[in-house]
Design a protein around this motif. Structure first.
Motif, PDB file in Angstrom:
ATOM      1  N   UNK A   1       0.831   0.009 -14.283  1.00 23.02           N
ATOM      2  CA  UNK A   1       0.452  -0.673 -13.048  1.00 23.02           C
ATOM      3  C   UNK A   1      -0.202   0.255 -12.033  1.00 23.02           C
ATOM      4  N   UNK A   2       0.247   1.518 -11.961  1.00 27.94           N
ATOM      5  CA  UNK A   2      -0.251   2.452 -10.956  1.00 27.94           C
ATOM      6  C   UNK A   2      -1.206   3.492 -11.538  1.00 27.94           C
ATOM      7  N   UNK A   3      -1.820   3.210 -12.639  1.00 31.07           N
ATOM      8  CA  UNK A   3      -2.662   4.210 -13.291  1.00 31.07           C
ATOM      9  C   UNK A   3      -3.914   4.547 -12.489  1.00 31.07           C
TER      10      UNK A   3
ATOM     11  N   UNK B   1       8.937   0.159  -8.506  1.00 33.64           N
ATOM     12  CA  UNK B   1      10.087  -0.721  -8.297  1.00 33.64           C
ATOM     13  C   UNK B   1       9.995  -1.422  -6.939  1.00 33.64           C
ATOM     14  N   UNK B   2       9.681  -0.658  -5.890  1.00 29.83           N
ATOM     15  CA  UNK B   2       9.542  -1.238  -4.548  1.00 29.83           C
ATOM     16  C   UNK B   2       8.359  -2.201  -4.494  1.00 29.83           C
ATOM     17  N   UNK B   3       7.293  -1.829  -5.178  1.00 29.33           N
ATOM     18  CA  UNK B   3       6.087  -2.661  -5.214  1.00 29.33           C
ATOM     19  C   UNK B   3       6.407  -4.023  -5.844  1.00 29.33           C
ATOM     20  N   UNK B   4       7.040  -4.004  -6.992  1.00 25.03           N
ATOM     21  CA  UNK B   4       7.389  -5.247  -7.684  1.00 25.03           C
ATOM     22  C   UNK B   4       8.401  -6.065  -6.892  1.00 25.03           C
TER      23      UNK B   4
ATOM     24  N   UNK C   1       0.828  -1.205   0.000  1.00 25.32           N
ATOM     25  CA  UNK C   1       0.000   0.000   0.000  1.00 25.32           C
ATOM     26  C   UNK C   1       0.862   1.254   0.000  1.00 25.32           C
ATOM     27  N   UNK C   2       1.934   1.249   0.802  1.00 28.85           N
ATOM     28  CA  UNK C   2       2.831   2.392   0.877  1.00 28.85           C
ATOM     29  C   UNK C   2       3.511   2.657  -0.470  1.00 28.85           C
ATOM     30  N   UNK C   3       3.938   1.590  -1.130  1.00 26.02           N
ATOM     31  CA  UNK C   3       4.565   1.735  -2.451  1.00 26.02           C
ATOM     32  C   UNK C   3       3.566   2.273  -3.466  1.00 26.02           C
ATOM     33  N   UNK C   4       2.319   1.825  -3.349  1.00 17.73           N
ATOM     34  CA  UNK C   4       1.259   2.298  -4.240  1.00 17.73           C
ATOM     35  C   UNK C   4       1.019   3.792  -4.040  1.00 17.73           C
ATOM     36  N   UNK C   5       0.907   4.222  -2.773  1.00 22.30           N
ATOM     37  CA  UNK C   5       0.676   5.633  -2.467  1.00 22.30           C
ATOM     38  C   UNK C   5       1.829   6.512  -2.929  1.00 22.30           C
ATOM     39  N   UNK C   6       3.045   5.990  -2.794  1.00 26.24           N
ATOM     40  CA  UNK C   6       4.238   6.762  -3.150  1.00 26.24           C
ATOM     41  C   UNK C   6       4.616   6.622  -4.624  1.00 26.24           C
ATOM     42  N   UNK C   7       3.789   5.892  -5.364  1.00 31.95           N
ATOM     43  CA  UNK C   7       4.026   5.704  -6.804  1.00 31.95           C
ATOM     44  C   UNK C   7       5.401   5.072  -7.066  1.00 31.95           C
TER      45      UNK C   7
END
Length: 418
Positions: free
Chosen positions: A410-412, A281-284, A272-278
């Motif tokens: 992915x984050x659109x 790379x961290x998300x994957x 969730x944090x990676x998603x919020x911060x766009x």
């Protein structure tokens, strides 16, 4: 100092979450062992089918689920909204179970077992929304403690009552009582401590949860159906005894599939944090880490099952199961594919790609429905094992393909969600 505290809290959350989920997952295994040993194979067959039905309607109760609740970034939807919504869906869950039993024309005994297990799972579904509240406040360890207490308490009562009465209906009733007591005496206390809210019926927010969480619900519901499609196809096409045997060889695979949640839940906040911060790379990186851990454990499980699986199952259940080694390996391989799919599904839920998953599960469910009937009609219990792995292979292939295709965008959905 803060970083050390955060690491310690993470370890505490992770450890207790593993303990709690292990206890909860193993309870169905222990129930099945006890019934096979104490009651009869006929009772065991009825129980395994009834529990599968309860697990299916459980997703009506959880609806969008805790992943959706914990990763929610819309502040207009409150804890009160989620709790009231869950109470409504739990009532719906039990009502739909009643309708299903009437339509299926089950005997009074089978009808009662199904409904009681559905009530048991409805309490689990309601507990899950309370767990979401404490997890959002970084107290996931309390969820693990709660699950541990409930599982141990319910198992003790189930064992004692079944030994005394040799009646699984009475045993399930006392297991239900155990869950109610822990919810009232422990879960409510934890929720009140971290969230000073008052229950307020907000029609607009409830409508939003039903609307925005619909595809997550369908995904979870169809996911449960897919896992148990061979069991449902066996109903009416095989005896209760064969249903019980399939339930026994499927049980290790079920535990493996559920076990992947050990690694998903503690990492949800990072996703969730990676998603919020766009930060794609961290998300994957988190997703890949989970996939590698699960694959490694899967290989170990395949080897362990080949060497010890049948001897252990035969010893535990008191049955001769040596003829089912090949089927056991096929099922465990399928469960590993399902676990990998579950990781990709959770990642896509976090970034709110839900409709595409709906398409995946519709395709897989339709395929599962027909392939289960075809293979079971031709190969009986062997066909059920083949169908299980065929279903999981198709699901993982579709998920892997979609996740790779969506990487560019992915984050659109970030701006829409916020």
């Amino acid at each position: 100092m803060t970083q050390t505290i955060d690491k310690n809290k993470f370890k505490k959350n992770f450890l207790w979450n593993v303990i709690g989920m292990t206890c909860n997952c193993f309870n169905s295994l222990f129930f099945m062992i006890l019934i096979t040993r104490i009651n009869s194979m006929d009772d065991a067959g009825i129980f395994t089918l009834s529990f599968s039905i309860a697990c299916l309607v459980y997703y009506i109760g959880t609806y969008a689920g805790r992943v959706y609740q914990v990763t929610n970034v819309n502040d207009s939807i409150t804890d009160s909204d989620f709790i009231i919504h869950r109470a409504i869906t739990c009532v719906m869950m039990v009502f739909i179970s009643l309708m299903y039993c009437f339509i299926s024309g089950y005997s009074l005994y089978k009808f009662t077992v199904v409904i009681l297990l559905c009530i048991y799972k409805s309490l689990e579904a309601f507990s899950d929304v309370l767990y979401g509240v404490v997890q959002k406040n970084n107290n996931l360890y309390q969820v693990g403690i709660s699950l541990t207490i409930k599982s141990v308490f319910a198992l003790i009562l189930f064992v004692v009552v079944d030994i005394v009465t040799r009646n699984i209906i009475y045993s399930i009733l006392f297991a239900i009582l155990a869950w109610i007591l822990v919810i009232v005496l422990y879960d409510f206390k934890n929720v009140n401590y971290v969230s000073k809210f008052k229950l307020h019926f907000n029609i607009s927010s409830l409508r939003d949860i039903f609307k925005n969480g619909f595809f997550v619900f369908i995904i979870n519901f169809l996911s449960s159906y897919i896992v148990n499609a061979p069991k449902y196809a066996l109903d009416g096409r095989a005896s209760n005894e064969l249903q019980a045997i399939f339930g026994i060889i499927l049980m290790p695979a079920t535990l493996i599939s559920l076990g992947v949640q050990y690694f998903i839940q503690p990492f949800l906040e990072q996703l969730t944090s990676s998603f919020k911060n766009n930060d794609k790379k961290a998300f994957n990186k988190v997703v890949i880490k989970l996939l590698f851990i699960t694959s490694g454990l899967g290989v170990i499980c395949l080897i362990g099952a080949y060497i010890l699986g049948i001897p252990v199952l035969s010893l535990v259940y008191g049955l001769e199961l040596s003829a089912y080694l090949f089927e056991l390996e096929i099922i465990i391989f399928g469960s590993i594919l399902f676990a990998l799919s579950l990781i990709l599904s959770s990642a896509l839920i976090t970034v709110r790609y839900n409709f595409i998953q709906f398409i995946v599960f519709v395709i897989t469910s339709v395929f599962g429905f027909f392939i289960s009937i075809i293979l079971i009609t031709r190969f009986s219990i062997d066909g059920a094992a083949y169908a299980y792995s065929c279903i999981m292979l198709l699901e993982f292939f579709l998920y892997g393909l979609i996740y790779l295709m969506l990487q560019k965008n992915l984050f659109k959905n970030l701006e829409k969600e916020v």
